[in-house]
Design an enzyme around this catalytic site. Sequence first.
Site, short mmCIF file in Angstrom:
data_model
loop_
_atom_site.label_atom_id
_atom_site.label_comp_id
_atom_site.label_asym_id
_atom_site.label_seq_id
_atom_site.Cartn_x
_atom_site.Cartn_y
_atom_site.Cartn_z
N LYS A 114 8.52 63.40 -22.11
CA LYS A 114 8.37 61.82 -22.33
C LYS A 114 7.34 61.59 -23.16
CE LYS A 114 10.49 60.32 -17.84
NZ LYS A 114 10.14 59.97 -16.53
N GLN A 161 5.93 58.46 -12.42
CA GLN A 161 6.82 59.46 -12.16
C GLN A 161 7.15 59.69 -10.81
OE1 GLN A 161 8.31 60.96 -14.85
NE2 GLN A 161 9.68 61.75 -13.19
N ASP A 186 10.76 51.66 -16.95
CA ASP A 186 11.70 52.21 -16.15
C ASP A 186 12.77 51.16 -15.91
OD1 ASP A 186 11.47 54.97 -15.87
OD2 ASP A 186 9.80 54.89 -14.67
#
Length: 290
Positions: free
Chosen positions: A52, A96, A119
């Site tokens: 990422k 995460q 997300d």
Amino acid sequence: MNLLDGKKCADSLIAGIAKQVARHVDFGLRKPHMTVVLVGNHAPSESYVKSKVTTCTLSGFESNLIRLPETVTEKELLWLIQQINADASTDGVIVQLPLPKQINAQRVINAIAPEKDIDGFHPTNFGRMALGQKAFRPATAYGICKLLQFYQVPVAGKHCVVIGRSNIVGKPISIMLSNDFDIGNATVTLTHIETPRELLLDETRRADIVIVAVGIPGFVTPDMVKDGVTLIDVGINRLENGKLVGDVDFAAVAPKCEWITPVPGGVGRMTVAALMINTLMAYQNNFELA
Ligand code: NAP
């Protein structure tokens, strides 16, 4: 058999994003900025986070990685999220997953400001997506849609079977493909661990599109699908020999497929690309550029 090449598609999307960012920067604006929070030393998470951060650079974004020890408390993590929510220089934040046992992941997701939730897991974004409203769409599901769009795989009117109902993959992709979206209007069956085996086989054998996200290597075998199927393999499983495989027995099933995603180089790359699209959207919302 044709490969749905996630790397090729993601590279093309990221090149387009980088061009847009360059135009905004030429105009005098700052770069988009993603903040990534990583708790502990979970090896797969380290690798996802690295990908990422690297892709942020390729997209022309700034990013910062905040590392917290495995022993961090939920209260400390929630406090950090409040700080990030209040920081106007960050457009989007990722925490995460998975998180250590002492932390309730849903409480953490709920604490992220919806306008920074790149997300797409916050109930506000998930709800808006389900209602067909503008939202940050859950990144893996959004990435799958972008991949189908890139290769012009027909979706509308098709029969799609999703195996696995997690909140981050199975549930959102089943909603998105059945919604009246650009890539949507399919007739979708969502299956899970309580789906009787015979029913699962009945469904997958007549499906035009099968999407599997169960986390079991070799779960989809050739007898489960019809000739000409489009197969989207979301699984990422590390075998004892270190090899990375999906949920599909690729070598055996690929000859039956019209389209199939490889692992690696399929959905994983698209998940990261979709995060970049969401981050650019968060940034453009901030500057009212959209
Ligand atoms: P998860 O939360 O563990 O969910 C797995 C789902 O599979 C559950 O809904 C479970 O049903 C269902 N399931 C398990 N065994 C089944 C069976 N025999 N028949 C039908 N359904 C069954 O997993 P996830 O987070 O969605 O991830 C799935 C896989 O995708 C993992 O390998 C993960 O690493 C990978 N992944 C990849 C990406 C990417 O970017 N490529 C992103 C996310 C995840 P129940 O709900 O009934 O338990």
